[in-house]
Enzyme design. Sequence first.
Site, PDB file in Angstrom:
ATOM      1  CB  SER A 199      53.577  64.367  19.130  1.00  0.00           C
ATOM      2  OG  SER A 199      54.266  64.847  18.007  1.00  0.00           O
ATOM      3  N   GLY A 225      53.657  67.950  15.925  1.00  0.00           N
ATOM      4  CA  GLY A 225      54.716  68.789  15.382  1.00  0.00           C
ATOM      5  C   GLY A 225      54.885  70.103  16.118  1.00  0.00           C
ATOM      6  CG  ASP A 247      62.428  65.074  22.837  1.00  0.00           C
ATOM      7  OD1 ASP A 247      62.851  65.943  23.621  1.00  0.00           O
ATOM      8  OD2 ASP A 247      62.286  65.257  21.616  1.00  0.00           O
ATOM      9  N   GLY A 281      56.594  70.505  18.899  1.00  0.00           N
ATOM     10  CA  GLY A 281      57.804  70.514  19.718  1.00  0.00           C
ATOM     11  C   GLY A 281      57.553  70.065  21.144  1.00  0.00           C
ATOM     12  CB  SER A 295      45.871  57.357  14.604  1.00  0.00           C
ATOM     13  OG  SER A 295      45.964  58.654  15.164  1.00  0.00           O
TER      14      SER A 295
END
Length: 387
Positions: free
Chosen positions: A128, A123, A173, A125, A66
Amino acid sequence: MTLDLNVRFKEVFGNKADYQFFAPGRINLIGEHTDYNGGYVFPCAITLGTYALIRLRQDNVIRAYSENFSSDSIKTISLDNLNHQESENWTNYIKGVVYYLQEQGYRLPHGFDVLFYGNIPNGAGLSSSASFELLVGTAIKHIFNFHIDMLELVKLGKRVENEFIGVNSGIMDQFAVGMSQENHAIMLDCNTLQYELVPVDLGEYTIVIMNTNKRRELADSKYNERFSETRQALAEIQEHLPIQTLADLTMEQFEKVKHVLSTDTLVKRARHAVSENQRVIEAVAYLKENNLVAFGELMKQSHLSTELDYEVTGKELDTLVHTAWEQDGVLGARMTGAGFGGCAIALVHCDNVEDFKTKVGKIYTDTIGYAPDFYIAQTSNGAGFLE
Ligand code: GLA
């Protein structure tokens, strides 16, 4: 950027990538903490998101890298060992997706090399993690030609969150990340999963995303606490009324039954779940009528409810949102997502955006001690293959 990622893939894995995928993040326009209470939500996917570049391997190993955690070396996951490991953080999401896919009969014939890059702030919101789950799911479906539809991947992503990671989140989400369409928001009934794609035409207005830049360390445990509180409220009301979820109640019904709740805290939590659900229904109707003023007013009420009844905002979000309300050209603003830090959104006239950012940025920085970030939200399609 895509080109750079191809170069990075070659540098990291020594060969060219065969496939590219993208999964968006999301904002929620209104309807917060209603999804796991059986209510409505109204999110849309945004162009900030997560990319994956992939090359197939012949063995049973996934090697993952990543760009966002570049201090980590290449992570190796064996398809024969998909156990959750606390120390492994982001690779657990990959393991979770593969684990449940295989459990549902989608056996991976071999592994792959994968490079990830996300431009959603972590993080914050903006989902992710759901973006990452749907990215991995969509990529695997595509490269191995699995006949699994998006809704199944959405449910699988939620399962990863609930059972593999341990957060009792609802389906909003994953649904937004998987099912969205550009220029639309999704009015989703989280109880039945029936949904409607509603065109988002804001005319001379735009949505500004405001990031508190506050880290959300306690978010998961506080989130699970709200989950338990509303479950408790539901159970206490069910002793008197035959409802399935808090969202079954109208405000009038709630006012009549609230005295059965054992604590004031439960009254507040349940009142938020019920009132917020009603606000989604009204807000969507206003948006369809192009009544942005009324929509903005509901955003404001929604924020106050998350602040005072659900208590998931905190000083950073409240400072941003209250300051936003006072600016010229603003029709409404509210927190978006789980809360406890993270992001808020504001509906701002296009002519006022620059001024808005300067003024809100200054007051926030003076009050909190560090700066917020601002992004202009553009809507996106759901997760998919990139040509
Ligand atoms: C997080 C969860 C969602 C939803 C929101 C609050 O984003 O993942 O399921 O509960 O918080 O609306």
